[in-house]
Design a protein around this motif. Structure first.
Motif, short mmCIF file in Angstrom:
data_model
loop_
_atom_site.label_atom_id
_atom_site.label_comp_id
_atom_site.label_asym_id
_atom_site.label_seq_id
_atom_site.Cartn_x
_atom_site.Cartn_y
_atom_site.Cartn_z
N ASP A 19 0.81 -1.16 0.05
CA ASP A 19 -0.01 -0.14 -0.14
C ASP A 19 1.00 1.34 -0.03
O ASP A 19 0.60 2.30 -0.49
N VAL A 20 1.85 1.20 0.65
CA VAL A 20 2.97 2.37 0.56
C VAL A 20 4.14 1.71 0.10
O VAL A 20 5.28 1.43 0.79
N PRO A 21 4.46 2.10 -1.16
CA PRO A 21 5.80 1.59 -1.65
C PRO A 21 7.04 2.34 -1.21
O PRO A 21 8.06 1.73 -1.28
N ALA A 22 6.81 3.49 -0.67
CA ALA A 22 8.03 4.28 -0.26
C ALA A 22 8.28 3.77 1.23
O ALA A 22 9.56 4.16 1.58
N LEU A 23 7.90 3.03 1.83
CA LEU A 23 8.07 2.41 3.27
C LEU A 23 9.39 1.63 3.29
O LEU A 23 9.57 0.62 2.32
N PRO A 24 10.44 2.07 3.76
CA PRO A 24 11.66 1.34 4.02
C PRO A 24 11.32 0.19 4.90
O PRO A 24 11.39 0.25 6.07
N VAL A 31 18.78 1.84 6.13
CA VAL A 31 19.91 2.66 6.28
C VAL A 31 20.12 3.90 5.25
O VAL A 31 20.62 4.68 5.62
N THR A 32 19.41 3.52 4.15
CA THR A 32 19.54 4.58 3.03
C THR A 32 18.90 5.90 3.58
O THR A 32 19.20 7.05 3.56
N THR A 33 17.53 5.67 4.16
CA THR A 33 16.75 6.62 4.57
C THR A 33 17.14 7.32 5.91
O THR A 33 17.11 8.35 5.87
N ALA A 34 17.93 6.57 6.70
CA ALA A 34 18.62 7.25 8.08
C ALA A 34 19.62 8.10 7.57
O ALA A 34 19.50 9.23 8.16
N ALA A 65 21.50 -6.78 14.00
CA ALA A 65 21.89 -6.26 12.80
C ALA A 65 21.37 -4.83 12.58
O ALA A 65 22.23 -4.07 11.73
N THR A 66 20.39 -4.39 12.63
CA THR A 66 19.71 -3.15 12.26
C THR A 66 20.34 -2.07 13.15
O THR A 66 21.06 -0.98 12.74
N VAL A 67 20.60 -2.24 14.25
CA VAL A 67 21.49 -1.35 15.37
C VAL A 67 22.64 -1.17 15.04
O VAL A 67 23.25 -0.22 14.90
N ALA A 68 23.23 -2.48 14.82
CA ALA A 68 24.77 -2.25 14.06
C ALA A 68 24.92 -1.52 12.84
O ALA A 68 25.86 -0.67 12.73
N ALA A 69 24.04 -1.66 11.81
CA ALA A 69 24.26 -1.06 10.48
C ALA A 69 23.77 0.35 10.64
O ALA A 69 24.46 1.24 10.24
N LEU A 70 23.05 0.95 11.63
CA LEU A 70 22.73 2.25 11.86
C LEU A 70 23.98 2.90 12.65
O LEU A 70 24.12 4.23 12.12
N ARG A 71 24.41 2.39 13.64
CA ARG A 71 25.44 2.90 13.88
C ARG A 71 26.72 2.97 13.32
O ARG A 71 27.35 3.85 13.46
N GLN A 72 26.84 1.98 12.33
CA GLN A 72 28.18 2.15 11.35
C GLN A 72 27.96 3.06 10.27
O GLN A 72 29.11 3.73 9.79
N THR A 74 25.60 5.76 10.27
CA THR A 74 25.01 7.17 10.71
C THR A 74 25.37 7.42 12.12
O THR A 74 25.90 6.75 12.92
N GLY A 75 25.54 8.87 12.52
CA GLY A 75 25.53 9.45 14.10
C GLY A 75 24.20 9.46 14.57
O GLY A 75 24.28 9.87 15.77
N LEU A 76 23.09 9.12 14.15
CA LEU A 76 21.80 9.02 14.57
C LEU A 76 21.84 8.57 15.89
O LEU A 76 22.49 7.41 16.18
N ILE A 77 21.01 9.14 17.04
CA ILE A 77 20.48 8.17 18.05
C ILE A 77 19.39 6.97 17.80
O ILE A 77 18.49 7.33 17.05
N VAL A 78 20.02 5.84 17.99
CA VAL A 78 18.94 4.63 17.59
C VAL A 78 17.96 4.42 18.62
O VAL A 78 18.49 3.95 19.89
N GLN A 79 16.72 4.49 18.47
CA GLN A 79 15.84 4.37 19.35
C GLN A 79 14.80 3.18 18.83
O GLN A 79 14.05 3.20 17.61
N LEU A 80 14.86 2.03 19.51
CA LEU A 80 14.19 0.94 18.93
C LEU A 80 12.69 0.95 19.73
O LEU A 80 12.50 1.36 20.83
N SER A 81 11.75 0.68 18.90
CA SER A 81 10.19 0.72 19.79
C SER A 81 10.17 -0.69 20.33
O SER A 81 10.51 -1.74 20.00
#
Length: 292
Positions: A19-24, A31-34, A65-72, A74-81
């Motif tokens: 329904d939402v093709p832009a959804l990552p 990672v690209t979006t971040a 794997a997501t936390v590791a990739a985002l840290r590697q 970006t510099g963003l604060i990684v907040q998991l739901s």
């Protein structure tokens, strides 16, 4: 506040990729979006993940794997739901903390969520809060209704301040079953927030058509912003959102007009009391023993 915390919530657990093709939904897309949202002015990323079929999951391996990739990347604060989907069991939601995020969400009560029920028992809230204290994870307290701010007062009074000592809440507004996404609701919440520990900060999230009024009301009340495809699928009437970057860019523009430019991730860490991510040393050399 001299600046604005901008959180991007790019995926969520409700919308489908069909329904939402832009959804990552893949790790590469996330990672690209971040990276693109960080370049525009986001400082925090609120993360839900999907499986190979683009369905919501709390799979521990994927979370790590997501936390590791985002840290590697970006510099963003990684907040998991820790909310996941409304059908996820409590044990899986608590296990989100095992993936080692810098921040995690902590929803302060049960709420009707459209046709479902987002269940957050008091015992579960306490368990999530105290585990984050023990593990050095900074919570973002998710507030879906005014009374949940009073529950937060009770939680902090009985179990102490969160790790880092700073209290930050996110007002989730406009969910069917929760508080409305209106200027009056933001103002009412802001009054109650004043009774929380000194220095408490808040961001606000307007779901769907409440995005713009909530964004403007939050900025005018000294609050911060959360935007993303998790919360908003329409940029304007009859105009679907093209990407998370489009929503972040609009939030940045509003923050700059308010003369509160977006905080960098480093500045956001200082505001929220989030430490710089721990970079583990290389693993020790394993020396195997020969069997007798």
């Amino acid at each position: 506040m001299t600046g604005t915390l901008i959180t991007v919530a790019p995926t969520g657990a409700e919308s489908s990729k069909a329904d939402v093709p832009a959804l990552p939904v893949t790790l590469d897309e996330l990672v690209t979006t971040a990276k693109e949202c960080e370049a525009l002015g986001a400082s925090i990323i609120h993360v839900h993940i999907r499986d190979d079929d683009a369905r919501p999951t709390l799979d521990q391996g994927r979370l790590r794997a997501t936390v590791a990739a985002l840290r590697q990347s970006t510099g963003l604060i990684v907040q998991l739901s820790s909310g996941g989907a409304v059908t996820d069991p409590e044990a899986d939601r608590l296990a989100v903390l095992d993936a080692g995020p810098e921040m995690a969400s902590c929803t302060m009560g049960t709420v009707n969520f459209g046709d479902g029920v987002f269940l957050n028992r008091w015992e579960f809230i306490v368990d999530l809060h105290t585990r984050m204290q023990e593990r050095g994870i900074v919570p973002e307290y998710e507030i879906f209704d005014l009374g949940q701010l009073t529950s937060l007062q009770r939680l902090l009074g009985k179990y102490g301040l969160p790790f880092g000592g700073h209290v930050h809440v996110d007002l989730v507004m406009g969910v069917p079953g929760g508080m409305p996404g209106t200027t009056a609701a933001v103002a009412a919440c802001e009054q109650v927030i004043r009774d929380l520990p000194e220095g408490t900060t808040f961001s606000a999230t307007g779901i769907g058509r409440s995005t713009l009024p909530v964004m403007l009301a939050s900025l005018s009340a000294g609050g911060h912003l959360r935007v993303g495809l998790e919360d908003t699928l329409t940029y304007a009437k009859g105009r679907p959102v093209e990407s998370n970057m489009q929503l972040v860019a609009r939030a940045v523009g509003f923050a700059q007009l308010a003369q509160r430019p977006p905080y960098t991730p480093s500045q956001a860490r200082d505001v929220l009391g989030v430490p710089t991510p721990f970079q583990p040393p290389h693993p020790p050399l394993k020396i195997g023993l020969k069997a007798p």
